[in-house]
Motif scaffolding. Structure first.
Motif, PDB file in Angstrom:
ATOM      1  N   ASN A 279       0.804  -1.228   0.000  1.00  0.00           N
ATOM      2  CA  ASN A 279       0.000   0.000   0.000  1.00  0.00           C
ATOM      3  C   ASN A 279       0.834   1.273   0.000  1.00  0.00           C
ATOM      4  OD1 ASN A 279      -2.960  -1.108   1.890  1.00  0.00           O
ATOM      5  ND2 ASN A 279      -2.422  -1.299  -0.259  1.00  0.00           N
ATOM      6  N   ASN A 280       1.947   1.266  -0.729  1.00  0.00           N
ATOM      7  CA  ASN A 280       2.757   2.468  -0.910  1.00  0.00           C
ATOM      8  C   ASN A 280       2.431   3.104  -2.259  1.00  0.00           C
ATOM      9  OD1 ASN A 280       4.776   2.178   1.471  1.00  0.00           O
ATOM     10  ND2 ASN A 280       4.809   0.180   0.466  1.00  0.00           N
ATOM     11  N   TYR A 281       2.628   4.422  -2.345  1.00  0.00           N
ATOM     12  CA  TYR A 281       2.392   5.146  -3.591  1.00  0.00           C
ATOM     13  C   TYR A 281       3.711   5.716  -4.101  1.00  0.00           C
ATOM     14  CZ  TYR A 281       0.611   8.563  -6.926  1.00  0.00           C
ATOM     15  OH  TYR A 281       0.376   9.285  -8.067  1.00  0.00           O
ATOM     16  N   PHE A 282       4.066   5.332  -5.331  1.00  0.00           N
ATOM     17  CA  PHE A 282       5.309   5.749  -5.968  1.00  0.00           C
ATOM     18  C   PHE A 282       4.973   6.670  -7.132  1.00  0.00           C
ATOM     19  CE2 PHE A 282       5.894   1.689  -3.980  1.00  0.00           C
ATOM     20  CZ  PHE A 282       7.204   1.624  -3.526  1.00  0.00           C
ATOM     21  N   GLU A 283       5.602   7.845  -7.158  1.00  0.00           N
ATOM     22  CA  GLU A 283       5.277   8.858  -8.155  1.00  0.00           C
ATOM     23  C   GLU A 283       6.579   9.443  -8.706  1.00  0.00           C
ATOM     24  OE1 GLU A 283       2.536  12.952  -8.322  1.00  0.00           O
ATOM     25  OE2 GLU A 283       2.932  11.952  -6.408  1.00  0.00           O
ATOM     26  N   GLY A 284       6.755   9.400 -10.013  1.00  0.00           N
ATOM     27  CA  GLY A 284       7.993   9.926 -10.577  1.00  0.00           C
ATOM     28  C   GLY A 284       7.999   9.868 -12.084  1.00  0.00           C
ATOM     29  N   SER A 285       9.175  10.100 -12.662  1.00  0.00           N
ATOM     30  CA  SER A 285       9.313  10.113 -14.115  1.00  0.00           C
ATOM     31  C   SER A 285      10.706   9.618 -14.500  1.00  0.00           C
ATOM     32  CB  SER A 285       9.112  11.527 -14.658  1.00  0.00           C
ATOM     33  OG  SER A 285       9.444  11.587 -16.034  1.00  0.00           O
ATOM     34  N   ARG A 286      10.752   8.817 -15.544  1.00  0.00           N
ATOM     35  CA  ARG A 286      12.042   8.328 -16.040  1.00  0.00           C
ATOM     36  C   ARG A 286      12.782   9.381 -16.849  1.00  0.00           C
ATOM     37  NH1 ARG A 286      12.676   2.997 -14.959  1.00  0.00           N
ATOM     38  NH2 ARG A 286      14.115   2.547 -16.665  1.00  0.00           N
ATOM     39  N   SER A 287      12.197  10.576 -16.968  1.00  0.00           N
ATOM     40  CA  SER A 287      12.894  11.693 -17.617  1.00  0.00           C
ATOM     41  C   SER A 287      12.951  12.914 -16.710  1.00  0.00           C
ATOM     42  CB  SER A 287      12.199  12.046 -18.943  1.00  0.00           C
ATOM     43  OG  SER A 287      10.840  12.379 -18.730  1.00  0.00           O
ATOM     44  N   HIS A 288      12.801  12.712 -15.407  1.00  0.00           N
ATOM     45  CA  HIS A 288      12.892  13.838 -14.476  1.00  0.00           C
ATOM     46  C   HIS A 288      14.256  14.507 -14.626  1.00  0.00           C
ATOM     47  CE1 HIS A 288      13.165  16.020 -10.627  1.00  0.00           C
ATOM     48  NE2 HIS A 288      11.845  16.001 -10.630  1.00  0.00           N
ATOM     49  N   PRO A 289      14.317  15.843 -14.642  1.00  0.00           N
ATOM     50  CA  PRO A 289      15.591  16.511 -14.920  1.00  0.00           C
ATOM     51  C   PRO A 289      16.645  16.354 -13.830  1.00  0.00           C
ATOM     52  CG  PRO A 289      13.893  18.104 -14.314  1.00  0.00           C
ATOM     53  CD  PRO A 289      13.202  16.794 -14.518  1.00  0.00           C
ATOM     54  N   VAL A 290      16.254  16.009 -12.605  1.00  0.00           N
ATOM     55  CA  VAL A 290      17.224  15.881 -11.510  1.00  0.00           C
ATOM     56  C   VAL A 290      17.198  14.472 -10.904  1.00  0.00           C
ATOM     57  CG1 VAL A 290      18.007  16.819  -9.294  1.00  0.00           C
ATOM     58  CG2 VAL A 290      16.940  18.328 -10.986  1.00  0.00           C
ATOM     59  N   TYR A 291      16.026  13.999 -10.560  1.00  0.00           N
ATOM     60  CA  TYR A 291      15.899  12.696  -9.915  1.00  0.00           C
ATOM     61  C   TYR A 291      15.169  11.727 -10.848  1.00  0.00           C
ATOM     62  CZ  TYR A 291      17.488  15.183  -5.795  1.00  0.00           C
ATOM     63  OH  TYR A 291      18.247  15.938  -4.911  1.00  0.00           O
ATOM     64  N   ARG A 292      15.864  11.359 -11.920  1.00  0.00           N
ATOM     65  CA  ARG A 292      15.296  10.455 -12.924  1.00  0.00           C
ATOM     66  C   ARG A 292      15.033   9.084 -12.309  1.00  0.00           C
ATOM     67  NH1 ARG A 292      17.421   6.487 -15.935  1.00  0.00           N
ATOM     68  NH2 ARG A 292      19.520   6.956 -15.161  1.00  0.00           N
ATOM     69  N   HIS A 293      13.805   8.603 -12.458  1.00  0.00           N
ATOM     70  CA  HIS A 293      13.465   7.293 -11.914  1.00  0.00           C
ATOM     71  C   HIS A 293      14.257   6.196 -12.617  1.00  0.00           C
ATOM     72  CE1 HIS A 293      11.108   3.535 -11.508  1.00  0.00           C
ATOM     73  NE2 HIS A 293      10.878   3.995 -10.286  1.00  0.00           N
ATOM     74  N   GLN A 294      14.965   5.402 -11.831  1.00  0.00           N
ATOM     75  CA  GLN A 294      15.728   4.268 -12.362  1.00  0.00           C
ATOM     76  C   GLN A 294      15.057   2.940 -12.024  1.00  0.00           C
ATOM     77  OE1 GLN A 294      20.003   4.810 -11.365  1.00  0.00           O
ATOM     78  NE2 GLN A 294      19.457   6.941 -10.975  1.00  0.00           N
ATOM     79  N   TYR A 295      14.660   2.771 -10.783  1.00  0.00           N
ATOM     80  CA  TYR A 295      13.854   1.629 -10.355  1.00  0.00           C
ATOM     81  C   TYR A 295      13.300   1.977  -8.986  1.00  0.00           C
ATOM     82  CZ  TYR A 295      17.682   0.240  -7.204  1.00  0.00           C
ATOM     83  OH  TYR A 295      18.632   0.216  -6.207  1.00  0.00           O
TER      84      TYR A 295
END
Length: 392
Positions: A279-295
């Motif tokens: 029940n965790n929520y993960f929010e991000g982007s694989r093209s984020h300019p600083v903290y690019r989602h890797q896994y």
């Protein structure tokens, strides 16, 4: 020396505060115990300082007072309530760090057993600080805005990776060889000193941040719940290295109802541990300019992960391998199962499993009522982070 004089004045103020505070009421979140819906509810449960005498309840707002409170009472139950901004590099604790050696002496706050450390209101902030739990038991940390420490002296390691890397030492919270720990309703962030504000040297970002919250060295019965983790690279390390085989059979950790916002990796990365992630929520982007989602979930050496009903909204991610991966050697992997999780609204395991062994070898020893993954986003956004608890 002014630092010693200020510390003494802080201790005097602390004693006055302890004498003037009444015993916490039942409505006060500072006396709540860890719920039974995570590993911290096992092994007799986790109560922190709930049994503290009225003279062992402190309300403080400075580094020197915090250090005095941590040392007071030994391992007898204590409740430490923080308010305002507590900065370990403030003038009452010696001022700005001047060297790596000076930083190592003053950045760490070493909590004892049977302690509750909790913020008052929504704006309590802990800055230039590394909370350390080492060889302790029965500790609760709640309702703190933790600015992930930025070390003044990152170390260049030419043998880290193919081209070397900068490494730093201090986490927001480090749990070592400890049992029955509940970390709940906190917020962790690199801001204001995010990675885009760091220089490049030796061809690599001079990374001053380490982990947000790491659990290592055989720790057990840990619940990490209702926290907000944001703007960070290597977020949660469970198990320090492939060679630390004494971690086998330990590192029992629950992650539930947390919000991971623009966290690049290690949410968490697991070695050896029996880790339940639900029940965790993960929010991000694989093209984020600083903290690019890797896994998000790292299934590393001998990990034993049970993932249930998590929601992943990751722009650019399309398959389970974008979310769950082995970040280490391909010959040293672990086991993981997932059920009920969603990736951008579709089943995480659509098209097959996540290519890991599902032989985790354990079952969850407690009962937890799971939300459907479609309801997780709103629930977590409503409840995770600071300012949601009543602290008298």
């Amino acid at each position: 020396m002014n630092f010693k004089r200020n510390a003494l004045l802080g201790a005097i103020t602390l004693c006055w505060a302890a004498a003037s505070v009444q015993t916490a009421s039942a409505a006060d979140a500072s006396v709540e115990r860890a719920p039974s819906t995570g590993w911290a509810g096992q092994n007799g449960g986790t109560t922190g300082g709930a049994a503290a005498a009225s003279t062992a309840i402190y309300k403080i707002n400075s580094a020197s007072q915090l250090l005095a409170a941590v040392k007071a009472q030994g391992d007898k139950p204590k409740i430490i309530k923080l308010y305002g901004t507590v900065d370990m590099a403030a003038s009452d604790n010696g001022g700005a760090f001047t060297s790596a050696a000076d930083e190592s002496q003053r950045i760490q706050i070493k909590l004892g057993s049977n302690t509750t450390l909790i913020g008052v209101g929504s704006d309590t902030k802990l800055v230039n600080a590394n909370l350390v739990l080492n060889g302790v038991q029965n500790v609760i940390i709640r309702n703190l805005n933790i600015v992930n420490p930025c070390s003044i002296s990152p170390v260049w390691d030419p043998n880290d990776g193919s081209a070397g890397n900068w490494n730093s030492e201090y986490d927001g919270i480090t749990v070592l060889n400890s049992k029955n720990v509940w970390i709940d309703h906190n917020s962790f962030t690199d801001a204001p000193k995010t990675d885009d504000k760091l220089p490049t040297q030796n061809g690599k970002l001079k990374q001053c941040h380490d982990g947000a919250l790491d659990v290592k060295n055989g720790s057990d019965y840990i619940t990490i719940s209702n926290n907000r983790f944001e703007l960070h690279e290597k977020n949660n390390l469970i198990g320090s290295s492939d060679s630390k085989t004494t971690d086998e059979g330990h590192l029992t950790v629950t992650f539930n109802n947390n919000h991971f916002l623009n966290v690049a990796e290690r949410a968490p990365r697991v070695r050896f541990g029996k880790v339940h992630i639900y029940n965790n929520y993960f929010e991000g982007s694989r093209s984020h300019p600083v903290y690019r989602h890797q896994y998000s979930i790292g299934v590393a050496y001998k990990a034993k992960i049970i993932s249930q009903n998590n929601a992943f909204d990751i722009v650019g991610a399309s398959k389970c391998a974008d979310i769950m991966t082995n970040p280490g050697s391909s010959s040293k992997t672990g086991a993981a199962t997932d059920s009920g999780s969603l990736l951008n609204g579709a089943a995480l395991t659509a098209g097959g499993a996540c290519s890991f062994s599902t032989s985790v070898g354990w079952t969850v020893p407690y009962s937890a009522t799971l939300l459907n993954a479609s309801a997780v986003k709103q629930s977590v956004l409503n409840n995770a982070g600071t300012g949601k608890l009543t602290v008298n």
